[in-house]
Scaffold this motif. Structure first.
Motif, short mmCIF file in Angstrom:
data_model
loop_
_atom_site.label_atom_id
_atom_site.label_comp_id
_atom_site.label_asym_id
_atom_site.label_seq_id
_atom_site.Cartn_x
_atom_site.Cartn_y
_atom_site.Cartn_z
N THR A 56 46.71 43.10 39.81
CA THR A 56 45.79 41.96 39.85
C THR A 56 44.49 42.24 40.61
N ALA A 57 44.39 43.39 41.24
CA ALA A 57 43.24 43.70 42.10
C ALA A 57 41.93 43.74 41.32
N ARG A 58 40.89 43.20 41.94
CA ARG A 58 39.56 43.19 41.34
C ARG A 58 38.77 44.43 41.67
N PRO A 65 41.29 43.70 36.44
CA PRO A 65 42.31 42.82 37.02
C PRO A 65 42.99 42.01 35.93
N ARG A 66 44.30 41.93 36.02
CA ARG A 66 45.06 41.20 35.01
C ARG A 66 45.32 39.77 35.48
N PRO A 67 45.45 38.85 34.54
CA PRO A 67 45.89 37.51 34.92
C PRO A 67 47.33 37.56 35.43
N TYR A 101 49.71 34.09 47.03
CA TYR A 101 48.83 35.25 47.07
C TYR A 101 47.68 35.07 46.08
N GLY A 102 48.02 34.65 44.88
CA GLY A 102 47.01 34.47 43.84
C GLY A 102 45.93 33.48 44.23
N GLN A 109 40.03 32.62 37.21
CA GLN A 109 40.43 32.88 35.82
C GLN A 109 41.72 33.69 35.72
N GLN A 110 42.14 34.31 36.80
CA GLN A 110 43.41 35.05 36.80
C GLN A 110 44.60 34.12 37.03
#
Length: 125
Positions: A56-58, A65-67, A101-102, A109-110
Motif C-alpha cells: 500500500t506504500a505511496r 500503491p494498491r487499494p 493503519y489505512g 482513494q486507497q
C-alpha cells in the motif's frame, strides 16, 4: 545493529523479530529461509505488517500503491499458498488494524470497501 542495543530482557528478541520480517512460513523467505516452526508469533506478525505496508506504500518507485482491497486479496492468496499465517491474518482483519493503519497512512482513494469474509475465505483455501 539491533543486536548491539541493550534491550531489556522482555525485548531481547527484537533483532530477530525485525530481521525475519521477510521470512515466509513455507521456508521460501529471506534472508534465512526459516520455516513455520522456526518463526515466532511476533515474527509472523511483522511479516504481515511489512507486506501490507509494502503493498500500500505511496513512496515505492518500483510499485504503485494498491487499494486496501487489492492488497488484502494478495495477502489472502499468500496465506492460501502457505506464505503467511492465516490465523494471524484473520486477526489482522477482524481487529480492524488494517483500517486504522489505512486511515492514518493511505491516500483516501486507497480506502476502498473490503469484504473481510471473502478475504478470510480465500486465505483459508
Amino acid at each position: 545493529m539491533l543486536e548491539q542495543l541493550p534491550f531489556p530482557r522482555e525485548l531481547r528478541q527484537v533483532a530477530d523479530w525485525a530481521g525475519n520480517h521477510h521470512e515466509k512460513l513455507d521456508g521460501t523467505g529471506y534472508p534465512r529461509r526459516l520455516a513455520a516452526e522456526d518463526l515466532s508469533v511476533p515474527e509472523r506478525i511483522m511479516a504481515i505488517a511489512d507486506i501490507f505496508e509494502a503493498l500500500t506504500a505511496r513512496d515505492r518507485p518500483y510499485s504503485a500503491p494498491r487499494p486496501m482491497s487489492k492488497a488484502l486479496a494478495i495477502m489472502g492468496s499468500m496465506c492460501a499458498e502457505g506464505h503467511l499465517c492465516p490465523e494471524l491474518f484473520e486477526l489482522f482483519l477482524r481487529s480492524g488494524v488494517y483500517l486504522e493503519y489505512g486511515r492514518e497512512h493511505l491516500d483516501p482513494q486507497q480506502l476502498d470497501e473490503v469484504d473481510i469474509e471473502s478475504v478470510i475465505g480465500a486465505s483459508a483455501s
